[in-house]
Design a protein around this motif. Sequence first.
Motif, short mmCIF file in Angstrom:
data_model
loop_
_atom_site.label_atom_id
_atom_site.label_comp_id
_atom_site.label_asym_id
_atom_site.label_seq_id
_atom_site.Cartn_x
_atom_site.Cartn_y
_atom_site.Cartn_z
N VAL A 144 0.84 -1.20 0.00
CA VAL A 144 0.00 0.00 0.00
C VAL A 144 0.88 1.25 0.00
O VAL A 144 0.61 2.22 -0.71
N ALA A 145 1.95 1.21 0.76
CA ALA A 145 2.82 2.39 0.89
C ALA A 145 3.56 2.71 -0.40
O ALA A 145 3.86 3.89 -0.66
N ILE A 146 3.88 1.72 -1.22
CA ILE A 146 4.68 1.99 -2.42
C ILE A 146 3.85 2.20 -3.67
O ILE A 146 4.40 2.39 -4.75
N MET A 147 2.52 2.19 -3.54
CA MET A 147 1.67 2.42 -4.71
C MET A 147 1.94 3.82 -5.26
O MET A 147 2.03 4.78 -4.50
N PRO A 148 2.06 3.94 -6.58
CA PRO A 148 2.33 5.26 -7.16
C PRO A 148 1.14 6.19 -6.98
O PRO A 148 0.00 5.77 -6.93
N ASN A 149 1.45 7.47 -6.88
CA ASN A 149 0.45 8.53 -6.73
C ASN A 149 -0.49 8.31 -5.56
O ASN A 149 -1.66 8.65 -5.61
N GLN A 150 0.02 7.75 -4.51
CA GLN A 150 -0.77 7.47 -3.31
C GLN A 150 -0.90 8.73 -2.48
O GLN A 150 0.08 9.37 -2.14
N LYS A 151 -2.10 9.09 -2.14
CA LYS A 151 -2.33 10.23 -1.25
C LYS A 151 -2.10 9.78 0.18
O LYS A 151 -2.40 8.64 0.54
N SER A 152 -1.58 10.67 0.99
CA SER A 152 -1.25 10.28 2.37
C SER A 152 -2.49 9.89 3.16
O SER A 152 -2.43 9.00 4.01
N ALA A 153 -3.64 10.49 2.89
CA ALA A 153 -4.86 10.13 3.61
C ALA A 153 -5.26 8.68 3.30
O ALA A 153 -5.70 7.95 4.18
N VAL A 154 -5.10 8.27 2.04
CA VAL A 154 -5.43 6.89 1.66
C VAL A 154 -4.47 5.93 2.35
O VAL A 154 -4.87 4.88 2.85
N LEU A 155 -3.20 6.29 2.37
CA LEU A 155 -2.20 5.45 3.02
C LEU A 155 -2.51 5.31 4.51
O LEU A 155 -2.47 4.21 5.06
N LYS A 156 -2.83 6.42 5.16
CA LYS A 156 -3.14 6.37 6.59
C LYS A 156 -4.37 5.50 6.86
O LYS A 156 -4.37 4.70 7.80
N ARG A 157 -5.41 5.63 6.04
CA ARG A 157 -6.61 4.81 6.22
C ARG A 157 -6.30 3.33 6.01
O ARG A 157 -6.79 2.47 6.73
N SER A 158 -5.46 3.04 5.02
CA SER A 158 -5.11 1.64 4.75
C SER A 158 -4.33 1.03 5.92
O SER A 158 -4.60 -0.11 6.32
N ILE A 159 -3.39 1.77 6.43
CA ILE A 159 -2.60 1.27 7.56
C ILE A 159 -3.49 1.11 8.79
O ILE A 159 -3.44 0.10 9.48
N ARG A 160 -4.33 2.09 9.04
CA ARG A 160 -5.23 2.00 10.20
C ARG A 160 -6.19 0.82 10.04
O ARG A 160 -6.46 0.10 10.99
N GLY A 161 -6.68 0.59 8.83
CA GLY A 161 -7.55 -0.56 8.57
C GLY A 161 -6.84 -1.88 8.84
O GLY A 161 -7.42 -2.81 9.41
N ALA A 162 -5.57 -1.95 8.42
CA ALA A 162 -4.79 -3.17 8.68
C ALA A 162 -4.61 -3.39 10.17
O ALA A 162 -4.69 -4.53 10.65
N LEU A 163 -4.40 -2.32 10.92
CA LEU A 163 -4.26 -2.45 12.37
C LEU A 163 -5.57 -2.95 13.00
O LEU A 163 -5.55 -3.85 13.85
N VAL A 164 -6.67 -2.38 12.58
CA VAL A 164 -7.97 -2.79 13.12
C VAL A 164 -8.24 -4.26 12.78
O VAL A 164 -8.72 -5.02 13.62
N ASP A 165 -7.90 -4.67 11.54
CA ASP A 165 -8.07 -6.06 11.14
C ASP A 165 -7.26 -7.00 12.02
O ASP A 165 -7.65 -8.16 12.23
#
Length: 184
Positions: free
Chosen positions: A93-114
Amino acid sequence: MKRNNGLKHRREKRRNESQPLAEGPRTYRPEELLSPAGLLSRFTERAQELIAELGEDERPTQASVTGALRQAVLEAFRTREEYLARMVETDLVAIMPNQKSAVLKRSIRGALVDQGVRCVESPDEQEHFVVVEGEGDAFEVLRPAYLDQATGKLILSGQIRRIPAFADTDQPDDGSTADLEESE
């Protein structure tokens, strides 16, 4: 006569370990550490030593000890595999091109919740935070707290700082409220 206490050797070893290798990226090679058969044999040897110290009537059978150790080693390897899979997902998720920081933060937070991690971002739950600075009656979160939902244990305490609390938010922050309180 000055004795060699190994200080120079330890310093040189640390210096070499901290410098990146010229031939490429670091590679972790834990062949001995992560060999299930090797771990099981070392655990079994140690368990036999501990069992020998027990009284004859308190000793479990060799088969039950080996079975329990085998199950523990296999479960530890499964847990490690799950952890590494989550880390890989986060990296992807972190290395995806043109990734917005908000999307990255939500993805990481989602992984933590999972994974069963609760992120506490409200200073109302002060038992999960450490006050690091400031003065006043209100709090501002500097770093969230992380809790294991399965056990309720704190993984990482959050950090909050004290800030002045104002009853009326329309008042300017020029110290005039402090003057009013002193004159009463």
